[in-house]
Every structure is written in structure tokens, then in C-alpha cells.
Write an enzyme that holds these catalytic residues in place. Sequence first.
Site, short mmCIF file in Angstrom:
data_model
loop_
_atom_site.label_atom_id
_atom_site.label_comp_id
_atom_site.label_asym_id
_atom_site.label_seq_id
_atom_site.Cartn_x
_atom_site.Cartn_y
_atom_site.Cartn_z
N ARG A 48 0.81 -1.15 0.07
CA ARG A 48 -0.07 0.13 -0.09
C ARG A 48 0.90 1.26 -0.03
NH1 ARG A 48 -1.63 1.54 4.74
NH2 ARG A 48 -2.59 -0.33 5.28
N TYR A 100 -16.69 15.56 -16.27
CA TYR A 100 -17.05 14.22 -15.99
C TYR A 100 -18.20 14.11 -15.10
CZ TYR A 100 -17.24 9.25 -14.99
OH TYR A 100 -17.62 8.10 -14.83
N ASP A 172 -7.38 18.26 -14.93
CA ASP A 172 -7.49 16.70 -15.23
C ASP A 172 -7.27 16.82 -16.72
OD1 ASP A 172 -8.82 14.60 -16.41
OD2 ASP A 172 -10.58 14.75 -15.28
N LYS A 197 -7.80 5.62 -19.35
CA LYS A 197 -8.38 6.12 -20.87
C LYS A 197 -7.00 6.26 -21.91
CE LYS A 197 -12.39 6.68 -19.58
NZ LYS A 197 -12.17 6.92 -17.89
O1 P1T Z 1 -13.35 6.11 -14.36
P1 P1T Z 1 -12.27 6.50 -13.57
O2 P1T Z 1 -10.98 5.90 -14.04
O3 P1T Z 1 -12.57 6.41 -12.24
O4 P1T Z 1 -12.12 8.25 -14.13
C1 P1T Z 1 -13.03 9.17 -14.18
C2 P1T Z 1 -12.68 10.03 -15.05
C3 P1T Z 1 -12.19 11.53 -14.86
N1 P1T Z 1 -11.92 12.35 -15.64
C4 P1T Z 1 -12.48 12.20 -16.87
C5 P1T Z 1 -12.08 13.39 -17.71
C6 P1T Z 1 -13.11 11.25 -17.01
O5 P1T Z 1 -13.59 11.13 -18.56
C7 P1T Z 1 -13.27 10.06 -16.17
C8 P1T Z 1 -14.02 8.97 -16.51
N2 P1T Z 1 -14.92 9.07 -17.63
C9 P1T Z 1 -15.53 8.16 -18.34
C10 P1T Z 1 -15.61 6.76 -17.78
C11 P1T Z 1 -16.49 8.35 -19.74
O6 P1T Z 1 -16.97 7.80 -20.40
O7 P1T Z 1 -16.46 9.70 -19.72
#
Ligand code: P1T
Length: 382
Positions: A48, A100, A172, A197
Site C-alpha cells: 500500500r 465528467y 484533469d 483512458k
Molecule cells: O473512470 P475513472 O478511471 O474513475 O475516471 C474518472 C474520470 C475522470 N476524468 C475524466 C475526464 C473522465 O473522463 C473520467 C471517466 N470518464 C468516463 C468513464 C467517460 O466515459 O467519460
Amino acid sequence: MKFNTKVIHGGQHHDPSTGAVMPPVYQTSTFVQTSPGQPLNPDYEYSRAANPTRSALENALASIENGTRGLAFSSGLAATDCVLRSFKAGDEIIAMDDLYGGTYRMFTRIYANSGIKFHFVDMNDLAKFESLINENTKLVWVETPTNPLMKIADIAEIAKITKKHKILFAVDNTFATPYLQKPLDLGADIVMHSATKYLGGHSDVIAGALIVKDEELGSQLHFQQFATGATLGPMDSFLVLRGIKTLHLRVQRHCENGTKIAEFLLNHPKIEKVYYPGLPSHPYHEVAKKQMIGGFGGMVTFTFKSGKKEDAISFLEKVKVFTLAESLGGVESLANHPALMTHASIPEDKRKEIGITDDLVRLSVGVEDAEDLIEDLKQALL
Ligand code: P1T
């Protein structure tokens, strides 16, 4: 080292114990101690706190974002949560008005309940943004380009204001990726990624990242992460690290295909608006050109001339090469209906207010042959 070399070698070294060229997946929770409190290797005692595969990824993250420290999390939202945990009731946070849906949900339904006050504003109105700052303001949070409306925020201009008022500034960078945009170089304090992503790039892992330049801030965030526990496992760290090694190649193709798809949609008789920062008609094209170096990414959003939700749904049911699914940034093309899917957690009136209408469709343009993608869109738009 140039970026294309950094994605492969940045922060990396061969495995010291075996000479393995790729970092091994250190699938272990704990590490041997020779005497109580004396780990055999002083860097590792419990996964951790630190794990060698995660460290390899974290060093690569720091390298490609021009930071000093990277931290890898079990999701993008876990990374965002780690930043937000530093604040307390009475503190104020100013965020871009297009985010998001999951980020908006965390801000308004978790942290607002614990007494943090949020202001959502279009950061392109710098005067309005600055007028919201007071002595309680602690953080500015932006996505650029935003999800799903592809708005652009001028990172350098916002950073001038946050520095003047001594406020933390987090970007972000999920949609742009460090191949196209380096927020830390433009004055931001924290870069956040949904590594699910483009960094991972193959839709096979959920992961998040924070990267900072300031070492003290890096230590504070690492403490939060270690103390609360949302770290990325060794196998998932390996997958994201492997993804990063082809980031430059993939994003180049995402940009080429994104541009072709945006131009195709712009000229299609059934399409009303196309949101893509590479189009000269995009309201913040000049800002995007200034801060996104080498392209505008693979995300394209559009609406229908009819304005009808049914047209968006029928299109999404008909696509064949594009897959109807949440998420983005993988090698395969995906299509999404923000109002019913990724942004359903934003109340309808708020969605309408900012422009997430029921006929809005978001495409994550992959790295397939552009002609096949365009043929697919043509048949789905018939
Ligand atoms: O899904 P996660 O890895 O927890 O990430 C969240 C997140 C944060 N910031 C942006 C710009 C994002 O697009 C996302 C996650 N977005 C999707 C799952 C989507 O389809 O837009």
C-alpha cells in the site's frame, strides 16, 4: 530526453535483481524485514505504501508530465478523491462548469455534504472566475478539453490568477494526454488522469494518476494515498506502463482520425453542431492551438439538426465499427450518449443549462482505418 523517448525510458531502469528489461509484476503485498522496522530494501515494506511495479509506473508518469512525483490510484476518481481530501468544511473550490459526470457527482454529493462549497463556472470568463475567489478559496479544478462539450480552458491564464491568490490549481489532463498538453509546464500545480483512458489505451484497466512538480505537495498527496489506501495493484500498474510506451504513436493516430471524423460530421446534412477543438469554428480554437501541441485529440461530440433524442439513440443503435459503451481513449472507437450514460448523474436542468442536450452524442475516435469509421457513421446516420 524528448517526449517520444520518455514514454519508453523515462524514469525506468532494468530490474536490479534479474536484469529483466520490462519491470516484473511484483505480485506481493509485503516485503521481508531483517529486523523489526528494518526492511531488506528500505524502499519497500508493504505494497500500500510502495510496490516496485507501481513505482516504475509512477516514475514514468512523473517523467512524461514533467513532474517530480507521480502517484498511481485504483481509478481516476480515487485520484481526484485524494486531492479533495485535503480540504475541510468552509473551504471553497471553483470548478469548470463542464466536467465528467462522476467528478461532478463526487463534488456535489460527497464533498458538498461535508461542508465544502463549490462554484461551477466557465473558466473562459476569467473576470467572472476571479470574482468568485475569496479567502476561503483553496482549489481550482478544470478539465481541458472538457468532457463531453470539448470546452477549452486557458491553463496559463488561469495559473496566473491562482498563483496571485495562492490557490492550488489542478488540471484533469485525461482528454489531452501529456503528448499534447503539459499543464505543469503551463503553471498548474497538479495533473490528474483517468489512466483508464489514453494512458492505458486498451480499455482493459481502471486506473488513475496524480502528478506534481512540488516535492512537498507530492509527499502530502502520497501521505493521503497511503493513509486511505486507493492504490493501483501491480498487474494494473504493469498494464498502464505498457500502454504508456505507445502513447505517442496512438495519440498521433487518434488526432488524425479525430480531425477526419470532425470534418465529415461538419459537412453532414443531419448534423447541427460539431464540438472538436481542432476545427477553426470551435470558439476556443486559438487557445487550444496555443496549449495543445501537435494535435487536438480523438474526442468528437455532436448534435443533430432535428434536436431529437430518438435520432441520437437510433444512430447509437446502428453503429457497427464504433461500439456503444462508456469510457474513451482506447484503440477501438466508442460511442456514448452522455445524458443517458456518462453524465446521467448530473441533474437534467444542469445538463440542459450547460448544453448536454438529449441529442448530444460523444465519440471516442480510435486508431482504426478512418475510411471504415466514416463508412460506419454514414450508414448509422441514414
Ligand atoms: O473512470 P475513472 O478511471 O474513475 O475516471 C474518472 C474520470 C475522470 N476524468 C475524466 C475526464 C473522465 O473522463 C473520467 C471517466 N470518464 C468516463 C468513464 C467517460 O466515459 O467519460
